[in-house]
Design a protein around this motif. Structure first.
Motif, PDB file in Angstrom:
ATOM      1  N   VAL A   1       0.866  -1.181   0.000  1.00 13.38           N
ATOM      2  CA  VAL A   1       0.000   0.000   0.000  1.00 13.38           C
ATOM      3  C   VAL A   1       0.896   1.222   0.000  1.00 13.38           C
ATOM      4  CG1 VAL A   1      -1.762   1.279   1.284  1.00 13.38           C
ATOM      5  CG2 VAL A   1      -1.764  -1.217   1.321  1.00 13.38           C
ATOM      6  N   ARG A   2       0.567   2.174  -0.871  1.00 15.13           N
ATOM      7  CA  ARG A   2       1.293   3.448  -0.907  1.00 15.13           C
ATOM      8  C   ARG A   2       0.288   4.581  -0.796  1.00 15.13           C
ATOM      9  NH1 ARG A   2       5.264   2.240  -5.955  1.00 15.13           N
ATOM     10  NH2 ARG A   2       6.534   0.695  -4.908  1.00 15.13           N
ATOM     11  N   ARG A   3       0.637   5.538   0.034  1.00 12.39           N
ATOM     12  CA  ARG A   3      -0.214   6.729   0.142  1.00 12.39           C
ATOM     13  C   ARG A   3      -0.051   7.552  -1.132  1.00 12.39           C
ATOM     14  NH1 ARG A   3      -2.120   7.164   5.212  1.00 12.39           N
ATOM     15  NH2 ARG A   3      -1.016   5.986   6.772  1.00 12.39           N
ATOM     16  N   MET A   4      -1.175   8.042  -1.639  1.00 14.06           N
ATOM     17  CA  MET A   4      -1.112   8.873  -2.830  1.00 14.06           C
ATOM     18  C   MET A   4      -2.307   9.811  -2.886  1.00 14.06           C
ATOM     19  SD  MET A   4      -1.968   5.805  -5.611  1.00 14.06           S
ATOM     20  CE  MET A   4      -0.962   6.588  -6.771  1.00 14.06           C
ATOM     21  N   PHE A   5      -2.055  11.072  -3.064  1.00 13.33           N
ATOM     22  CA  PHE A   5      -3.091  12.080  -3.282  1.00 13.33           C
ATOM     23  C   PHE A   5      -4.241  11.994  -2.279  1.00 13.33           C
ATOM     24  CE2 PHE A   5      -1.352  10.818  -7.479  1.00 13.33           C
ATOM     25  CZ  PHE A   5      -0.558  11.937  -7.674  1.00 13.33           C
ATOM     26  N   GLY A   6      -3.918  11.838  -1.023  1.00 15.83           N
ATOM     27  CA  GLY A   6      -4.952  11.775   0.001  1.00 15.83           C
ATOM     28  C   GLY A   6      -5.623  10.422   0.126  1.00 15.83           C
ATOM     29  N   GLY A   7      -5.226   9.463  -0.677  1.00 12.73           N
ATOM     30  CA  GLY A   7      -5.784   8.115  -0.620  1.00 12.73           C
ATOM     31  C   GLY A   7      -4.661   7.101  -0.597  1.00 12.73           C
ATOM     32  N   TYR A   8      -4.932   5.948  -1.161  1.00  7.80           N
ATOM     33  CA  TYR A   8      -3.959   4.865  -1.173  1.00  7.80           C
ATOM     34  C   TYR A   8      -3.962   4.176  -2.531  1.00  7.80           C
ATOM     35  CZ  TYR A   8      -4.647   5.280   3.901  1.00  7.80           C
ATOM     36  OH  TYR A   8      -4.753   5.741   5.177  1.00  7.80           O
ATOM     37  N   GLY A   9      -2.796   3.744  -2.958  1.00 11.00           N
ATOM     38  CA  GLY A   9      -2.675   2.881  -4.117  1.00 11.00           C
ATOM     39  C   GLY A   9      -2.370   1.481  -3.625  1.00 11.00           C
ATOM     40  N   LEU A  10      -3.044   0.478  -4.163  1.00 19.28           N
ATOM     41  CA  LEU A  10      -2.810  -0.905  -3.772  1.00 19.28           C
ATOM     42  C   LEU A  10      -2.097  -1.637  -4.896  1.00 19.28           C
ATOM     43  CD1 LEU A  10      -5.064   0.009  -1.795  1.00 19.28           C
ATOM     44  CD2 LEU A  10      -5.899  -2.321  -1.860  1.00 19.28           C
TER      45      LEU A  10
ATOM     46  N   CYS B   1      -0.273  -5.443  -6.033  1.00 15.73           N
ATOM     47  CA  CYS B   1      -0.149  -6.871  -5.778  1.00 15.73           C
ATOM     48  C   CYS B   1       0.953  -7.395  -6.679  1.00 15.73           C
ATOM     49  CB  CYS B   1      -1.461  -7.590  -6.052  1.00 15.73           C
ATOM     50  SG  CYS B   1      -1.360  -9.363  -5.701  1.00 15.73           S
ATOM     51  N   ASP B   2       1.957  -7.978  -6.075  1.00 17.82           N
ATOM     52  CA  ASP B   2       3.113  -8.484  -6.823  1.00 17.82           C
ATOM     53  C   ASP B   2       3.658  -7.405  -7.766  1.00 17.82           C
ATOM     54  OD1 ASP B   2       2.868 -10.942  -5.522  1.00 17.82           O
ATOM     55  OD2 ASP B   2       1.507 -11.713  -7.052  1.00 17.82           O
ATOM     56  N   GLY B   3       3.654  -6.155  -7.287  1.00 23.17           N
ATOM     57  CA  GLY B   3       4.205  -5.038  -8.036  1.00 23.17           C
ATOM     58  C   GLY B   3       3.253  -4.381  -9.021  1.00 23.17           C
ATOM     59  N   LEU B   4       2.052  -4.915  -9.192  1.00 23.94           N
ATOM     60  CA  LEU B   4       1.081  -4.352 -10.138  1.00 23.94           C
ATOM     61  C   LEU B   4       0.100  -3.438  -9.417  1.00 23.94           C
ATOM     62  CD1 LEU B   4       0.286  -7.561 -12.217  1.00 23.94           C
ATOM     63  CD2 LEU B   4       1.680  -5.602 -12.940  1.00 23.94           C
ATOM     64  N   PHE B   5      -0.054  -2.225  -9.914  1.00 21.08           N
ATOM     65  CA  PHE B   5      -0.983  -1.249  -9.356  1.00 21.08           C
ATOM     66  C   PHE B   5      -2.382  -1.593  -9.847  1.00 21.08           C
ATOM     67  CE2 PHE B   5      -2.617   3.310  -9.766  1.00 21.08           C
ATOM     68  CZ  PHE B   5      -2.980   3.391  -8.442  1.00 21.08           C
ATOM     69  N   PHE B   6      -3.225  -2.133  -8.956  1.00 20.81           N
ATOM     70  CA  PHE B   6      -4.518  -2.666  -9.391  1.00 20.81           C
ATOM     71  C   PHE B   6      -5.722  -2.080  -8.674  1.00 20.81           C
ATOM     72  CE2 PHE B   6      -3.937  -5.025  -5.604  1.00 20.81           C
ATOM     73  CZ  PHE B   6      -5.152  -5.587  -5.243  1.00 20.81           C
ATOM     74  N   ALA B   7      -5.510  -1.228  -7.673  1.00 15.14           N
ATOM     75  CA  ALA B   7      -6.648  -0.687  -6.935  1.00 15.14           C
ATOM     76  C   ALA B   7      -6.288   0.635  -6.271  1.00 15.14           C
ATOM     77  CB  ALA B   7      -7.124  -1.685  -5.883  1.00 15.14           C
ATOM     78  N   ILE B   8      -7.337   1.401  -5.992  1.00 17.56           N
ATOM     79  CA  ILE B   8      -7.219   2.683  -5.308  1.00 17.56           C
ATOM     80  C   ILE B   8      -8.223   2.671  -4.158  1.00 17.56           C
ATOM     81  CG2 ILE B   8      -7.685   5.170  -5.517  1.00 17.56           C
ATOM     82  CD1 ILE B   8      -7.046   4.932  -8.497  1.00 17.56           C
ATOM     83  N   VAL B   9      -7.848   3.289  -3.055  1.00 16.19           N
ATOM     84  CA  VAL B   9      -8.803   3.587  -1.993  1.00 16.19           C
ATOM     85  C   VAL B   9      -8.796   5.101  -1.845  1.00 16.19           C
ATOM     86  CG1 VAL B   9      -9.398   3.366   0.441  1.00 16.19           C
ATOM     87  CG2 VAL B   9      -8.488   1.394  -0.790  1.00 16.19           C
ATOM     88  N   ALA B  10      -9.964   5.716  -2.047  1.00 18.54           N
ATOM     89  CA  ALA B  10     -10.124   7.162  -1.899  1.00 18.54           C
ATOM     90  C   ALA B  10     -11.388   7.413  -1.093  1.00 18.54           C
ATOM     91  CB  ALA B  10     -10.210   7.831  -3.262  1.00 18.54           C
ATOM     92  N   ASP B  11     -11.281   8.238  -0.087  1.00 15.13           N
ATOM     93  CA  ASP B  11     -12.432   8.545   0.769  1.00 15.13           C
ATOM     94  C   ASP B  11     -13.105   7.272   1.280  1.00 15.13           C
ATOM     95  OD1 ASP B  11     -12.088  11.328   0.476  1.00 15.13           O
ATOM     96  OD2 ASP B  11     -13.154  11.272  -1.432  1.00 15.13           O
ATOM     97  N   GLU B  12     -12.266   6.290   1.651  1.00 12.71           N
ATOM     98  CA  GLU B  12     -12.748   5.023   2.215  1.00 12.71           C
ATOM     99  C   GLU B  12     -13.635   4.242   1.248  1.00 12.71           C
ATOM    100  OE1 GLU B  12     -11.568   3.979   5.612  1.00 12.71           O
ATOM    101  OE2 GLU B  12     -10.222   5.451   4.743  1.00 12.71           O
ATOM    102  N   VAL B  13     -13.371   4.405  -0.050  1.00 13.27           N
ATOM    103  CA  VAL B  13     -14.049   3.631  -1.089  1.00 13.27           C
ATOM    104  C   VAL B  13     -12.976   2.910  -1.882  1.00 13.27           C
ATOM    105  CG1 VAL B  13     -15.516   3.713  -3.149  1.00 13.27           C
ATOM    106  CG2 VAL B  13     -15.965   5.260  -1.238  1.00 13.27           C
ATOM    107  N   LEU B  14     -13.171   1.627  -2.110  1.00  9.59           N
ATOM    108  CA  LEU B  14     -12.255   0.808  -2.884  1.00  9.59           C
ATOM    109  C   LEU B  14     -12.658   0.849  -4.359  1.00  9.59           C
ATOM    110  CD1 LEU B  14     -10.029  -1.423  -3.151  1.00  9.59           C
ATOM    111  CD2 LEU B  14     -11.856  -3.081  -2.666  1.00  9.59           C
ATOM    112  N   TYR B  15     -11.665   1.017  -5.228  1.00 13.86           N
ATOM    113  CA  TYR B  15     -11.881   1.003  -6.676  1.00 13.86           C
ATOM    114  C   TYR B  15     -10.866   0.052  -7.301  1.00 13.86           C
ATOM    115  CZ  TYR B  15     -14.263   5.455  -5.827  1.00 13.86           C
ATOM    116  OH  TYR B  15     -15.100   6.437  -5.364  1.00 13.86           O
ATOM    117  N   PHE B  16     -11.330  -0.814  -8.204  1.00 13.05           N
ATOM    118  CA  PHE B  16     -10.451  -1.742  -8.911  1.00 13.05           C
ATOM    119  C   PHE B  16     -10.191  -1.269 -10.334  1.00 13.05           C
ATOM    120  CE2 PHE B  16     -12.184  -5.195  -5.990  1.00 13.05           C
ATOM    121  CZ  PHE B  16     -10.989  -5.362  -5.305  1.00 13.05           C
TER     122      PHE B  16
END
Length: 125
Positions: free
Chosen positions: A25-34, A36-51
């Motif tokens: 997990v990396r913090r980014m722009f007030g949210g998080y980037g997720l 998996c095995d080095g692939l950026f596959f999801a965002i969490v912004a305002d406590e909402v998960l996006y794939f």
């Protein structure tokens, strides 16, 4: 100074997605980037998960009327990330079923970027 702890929501998402592989997990722009095995596959912004979505899985989200991530309310820009249905957040197996196609979309995007970089530059005519 130690970084702030992850939100409870992000911790729950990471625990649920742990069977996918090595999560980061990396913090980014007030949210998080997720990742998996080095692939950026999801965002969490305002406590909402996006794939991550592409032509391989976008129709699944659209069929349920789910809308893409819009980083700013005052701009019409959307990103190719969609929330899973609410029910997936309560059922880890369902969340994994939505995450796997997002991971595949991330792999396709990474492969496409790699192919673009390998294309030789054109010689001036």
């Amino acid at each position: 100074m130690a970084p702030a702890p992850l939100s409870d929501f992000v911790q729950m998402v990471c625990e649920s997605l742990a069977p996918l592989g090595d999560l980061a997990v990396r913090r980014m722009f007030g949210g998080y980037g997720l990742y998996c095995d080095g692939l950026f596959f999801a965002i969490v912004a305002d406590e909402v998960l996006y794939f991550k979505a592409d032509d391989g899985n976008r129709a699944d989200y659209e069929a349920l009327g789910l809308r893409p991530f819009k980083p700013s309310d005052d701009k019409p820009v959307t990103l190719a990330y969609y929330p899973p249905p609410e029910s997936a957040l309560d059922e880890p197996d369902e969340l994994i079923r939505w995450a796997r196609p997002a991971l595949a979309a991330a792999a396709r995007a990474t492969a496409l970027k790699g192919a673009r970089k390998k294309t030789p530059a054109r010689e001036p005519v």
